[in-house]
Design a protein around this motif. Sequence first.
Motif, PDB file in Angstrom:
ATOM      1  N   THR A  32       0.827  -1.209   0.000  1.00 29.36           N
ATOM      2  CA  THR A  32       0.000   0.000   0.000  1.00 29.36           C
ATOM      3  C   THR A  32       0.859   1.256   0.000  1.00 29.36           C
ATOM      4  N   VAL A  33       1.878   1.275   0.850  1.00 27.81           N
ATOM      5  CA  VAL A  33       2.765   2.439   0.940  1.00 27.81           C
ATOM      6  C   VAL A  33       3.543   2.619  -0.359  1.00 27.81           C
ATOM      7  N   LEU A  34       4.080   1.525  -0.893  1.00 29.67           N
ATOM      8  CA  LEU A  34       4.872   1.625  -2.121  1.00 29.67           C
ATOM      9  C   LEU A  34       4.009   2.082  -3.295  1.00 29.67           C
ATOM     10  N   GLU A  35       2.799   1.574  -3.403  1.00 29.46           N
ATOM     11  CA  GLU A  35       1.899   2.001  -4.477  1.00 29.46           C
ATOM     12  C   GLU A  35       1.591   3.503  -4.364  1.00 29.46           C
ATOM     13  N   TYR A  36       1.330   3.959  -3.155  1.00 26.34           N
ATOM     14  CA  TYR A  36       1.016   5.377  -2.966  1.00 26.34           C
ATOM     15  C   TYR A  36       2.224   6.241  -3.330  1.00 26.34           C
ATOM     16  N   ARG A  37       3.402   5.799  -2.903  1.00 26.53           N
ATOM     17  CA  ARG A  37       4.617   6.596  -3.128  1.00 26.53           C
ATOM     18  C   ARG A  37       5.037   6.606  -4.591  1.00 26.53           C
TER      19      ARG A  37
END
Length: 123
Positions: A76-81
């Motif tokens: 989730t964090v990597l996709e957002y970033r």
Amino acid sequence: MLVMQMCELFPEASEMDITRTKALLKQYKEKKHKLEHFNKKPPENDQQQEAYSKLITFTRLIETAVDQILEPDVKTVLEYRFIKGNSRAATMLRFSGWNCCDKTIDRKILDGIESVANTILYL
């Protein structure tokens, strides 16, 4: 013995691989935008067709590798970033509700980059 054989079959990404993967992830949003442009206005010549093919290959590689991240919060964090193209500051702000510090979010980003780097070695 089996563990050693498995390590040989699935080597870990090196620091150089991880650095290169981070650079690729940073390029994703721009390249995806160019691909969408080609989808609206198809290539008109061989040079554009070659660029279009490379963009397809690049975006599929990144999307597939990100999809392979097993930890949901890391993914989730990597996709957002990177996939959505947000800055580090925006990412920290977005996930501040998780009640964890910036360093924890940074670790999740790094874990995601390492996962993508390891996956790219096999794709």
